[in-house]
Structures are given as C-alpha cells and as structure tokens.
Scaffold this motif. Structure first.
Motif, PDB file in Angstrom:
ATOM      1  N   ASN A 163     -12.646   7.550   2.243  1.00  0.00           N
ATOM      2  CA  ASN A 163     -12.246   8.405   1.200  1.00  0.00           C
ATOM      3  C   ASN A 163     -11.146   9.470   1.477  1.00  0.00           C
ATOM      4  N   LYS A 166      -8.048   7.795   2.086  1.00  0.00           N
ATOM      5  CA  LYS A 166      -7.484   7.439   1.043  1.00  0.00           C
ATOM      6  C   LYS A 166      -6.862   8.386   0.073  1.00  0.00           C
ATOM      7  N   ASN A 167      -7.548   9.498  -0.046  1.00  0.00           N
ATOM      8  CA  ASN A 167      -6.883  10.539  -0.873  1.00  0.00           C
ATOM      9  C   ASN A 167      -5.808  11.181  -0.193  1.00  0.00           C
ATOM     10  N   LEU A 169      -3.317   9.718   1.790  1.00  0.00           N
ATOM     11  CA  LEU A 169      -2.478   8.727   1.734  1.00  0.00           C
ATOM     12  C   LEU A 169      -1.944   8.854   0.168  1.00  0.00           C
ATOM     13  N   GLN A 170      -2.768   8.905  -0.811  1.00  0.00           N
ATOM     14  CA  GLN A 170      -2.328   9.218  -2.258  1.00  0.00           C
ATOM     15  C   GLN A 170      -1.414  10.394  -2.331  1.00  0.00           C
ATOM     16  N   HIS A 171      -1.742  11.371  -1.532  1.00  0.00           N
ATOM     17  CA  HIS A 171      -1.272  12.447  -1.849  1.00  0.00           C
ATOM     18  C   HIS A 171       0.444  12.500  -1.377  1.00  0.00           C
ATOM     19  N   TRP A 173       1.936   9.670  -0.621  1.00  0.00           N
ATOM     20  CA  TRP A 173       2.653   8.722  -1.139  1.00  0.00           C
ATOM     21  C   TRP A 173       2.951   9.133  -2.599  1.00  0.00           C
ATOM     22  N   ARG A 174       2.618  10.059  -3.118  1.00  0.00           N
ATOM     23  CA  ARG A 174       2.862  10.882  -4.355  1.00  0.00           C
ATOM     24  C   ARG A 174       2.143   9.746  -5.371  1.00  0.00           C
ATOM     25  N   LYS A 175       1.035   9.423  -5.055  1.00  0.00           N
ATOM     26  CA  LYS A 175       0.351   8.512  -6.082  1.00  0.00           C
ATOM     27  C   LYS A 175      -0.401   9.493  -7.186  1.00  0.00           C
ATOM     28  N   VAL A 176      -0.785  10.707  -6.654  1.00  0.00           N
ATOM     29  CA  VAL A 176      -1.671  11.378  -7.503  1.00  0.00           C
ATOM     30  C   VAL A 176      -0.780  12.828  -7.538  1.00  0.00           C
ATOM     31  N   ASP A 177       0.490  12.863  -7.309  1.00  0.00           N
ATOM     32  CA  ASP A 177       1.533  14.087  -7.467  1.00  0.00           C
ATOM     33  C   ASP A 177       2.168  13.799  -8.667  1.00  0.00           C
ATOM     34  N   LYS A 218       7.916   7.418   5.171  1.00  0.00           N
ATOM     35  CA  LYS A 218       7.082   6.461   4.777  1.00  0.00           C
ATOM     36  C   LYS A 218       7.164   5.109   5.624  1.00  0.00           C
TER      37      LYS A 218
END
Length: 244
Positions: A163, A166-167, A169-171, A173-177, A218
């Motif tokens: 977890n 995952k979180n 990498l999401q940050h 990778w700008r998945k949740v930004d 990346k």
C-alpha cells in the motif's frame, strides 16, 4: 467478528491454564511421556481492515491511528472530502532533519486499556470527545494475559508495504495529484509553491510540484526496475512498452 473468535478464546484460556498432552516423539516409557502443555497467543497479524475487525479500534476517520489514539492530529478536507493526518514530524527522532524545528515530544502509545479508560471518561462526561476510536471491546481482552502484552497486533508487511509503495508511485506519477489535491494544500496552508493559480484565460491550473517526476525521471526509474525484474513476471515485450 467476536462471535467467530469466542471458540478460539475459550481454547486459549484452557491452554493458559494447561492441558494434559502426550509426547508421541519422545523415546521414554509411555507413562513418562505425558506432560502439561501451555500456550498463549502472542499477537495477531493482519492488514489495517483486519486490525479493525480483530481489535475493535477505528482505522479511518479522525481516530484512524490506533497507536496514536487521542494524540492523532486529524482534519477533514472539504476539497477532497476525506480526512488528512497532520504533524507526522513529531514521531521522528529529535535529530531528524525533517523535524523542521518541531519540538513536540513523541506522544505515548495507547493500549487497549487506555482506550477503555478513555471511552469510560467520555461516557461519564469528563472528556468532551465525540468518539474515542473504540468501536467495541475486543473479546481478546478476556484472555488473562492480553492486556500485559507489549505488542498485541502486527501489520502484515506484504499488504502494508504494498500500500505504501502504491500510494508513493501514484503521487510521483501524478495519478492523485489533481486540482482538488492542490486546493487542499491551500486549505491547510501547506506547500505554497504548489498552490493552483488562474491563467490569463480564466482557467485554473496547477504548477509543477517537486514531488512529481518528469518524463525523463519516469523512464529512468522504469529502466532500473526492469533491470532487476524477473523474466517470469515481466515479459520482454511488456518491458519495452513500459520503457517506451
């Protein structure tokens, strides 16, 4: 959940007192192979939702950290419609560079007994709290030794580390930004350089953040991951697609 644990707790009580057992592997006369067997439950291992089921403690909301308990600094974000947890730096060592001048002492950990006492004080009106974080008293407290264990619950490393990665990498990778995340920064007065701004055409935009990786970074990171990956888990064609 407690109804499923009650048979286990009853057996653990018997094992705490001791049960007569036979050592089938011992090379001794049959009458000398009997002994009294004792056993305890040292701790439980689970992920965060499992911790809530087993212990009865909240793992989300304003009381989302069973270890911090009443010392947790949580605030609701209207931009994200979720709870944010603040002041993490006080849990770092005093000589850690990320403490950034924070002089707060590391708060003591809360045990199940502490939660029960806090809940009793809330019910008596001594503490103006809406919730103590204790949803129910776990049946494990019926064990005569449970409240004296220094470690009662352990997090499953596979789930917890997965977890976190995952979180993370999401940050980067700008998945949740998103724009709402930047509005939350304004709401809490954090990271002024990342606050959204309005363009000349009236459209609200967000500036590049220091925690977001560029395309070059990346690709460099993916090349490094692919170099250490196992062919059994990542096909060469998939590796080329990731890098490309």
């Amino acid at each position: 959940m407690d109804i499923y644990l009650e048979p286990l707790v009853e057996e653990l009580k018997l094992l705490w007192d001791g049960v007569r057992a036979y050592d089938a592997g011992a090379r001794c006369p049959r009458e000398d192979c009997w002994f009294t067997l004792h056993a305890i439950c040292m701790w439980t291992i689970h992920d965060s939702p499992g911790l809530e089921f087993i212990s009865g403690l909240a793992v989300s909301g304003t009381r989302g950290c069973p270890t911090c308990g009443d010392h947790l600094q949580a605030q609701y974000s209207t931009s994200l419609r979720s709870t944010y947890y603040l002041e993490h730096e006080k849990y770092l060592p005093f000589d850690h560079p990320l403490r950034a001048g924070c002089t707060d002492q590391i708060p003591p950990y809360m045990t199940m007994i502490d939660y029960c006492v806090l809940e009793a004080r809330i019910q008596a009106g001594e503490v103006p709290r809406v919730s103590s974080g204790l949803n129910r008293v776990s049946v494990l407290l019926e064990l005569p030794y449970w409240d004296s264990l220094l470690i009662q619950h352990l997090g499953d490393a596979m789930h917890e580390e997965g977890n976190v990665v995952k979180n993370l990498l999401q940050h980067i990778w700008r998945k949740v930004d998103t724009l709402n995340h930047r509005r939350a920064c304004v709401e809490f007065g954090m990271h002024p350089h990342a606050w959204p701004y309005t363009r000349s055409n009236g459209v609200e935009a967000i500036p590049p953040a220091e925690w977001v990786m560029s395309s070059h970074h990346k690709r460099s990171m993916l090349r490094r991951l692919c170099a250490y990956s196992n062919d059994a888990y990542l096909h060469p064609s998939s590796r080329d697609n990731l890098i490309g």
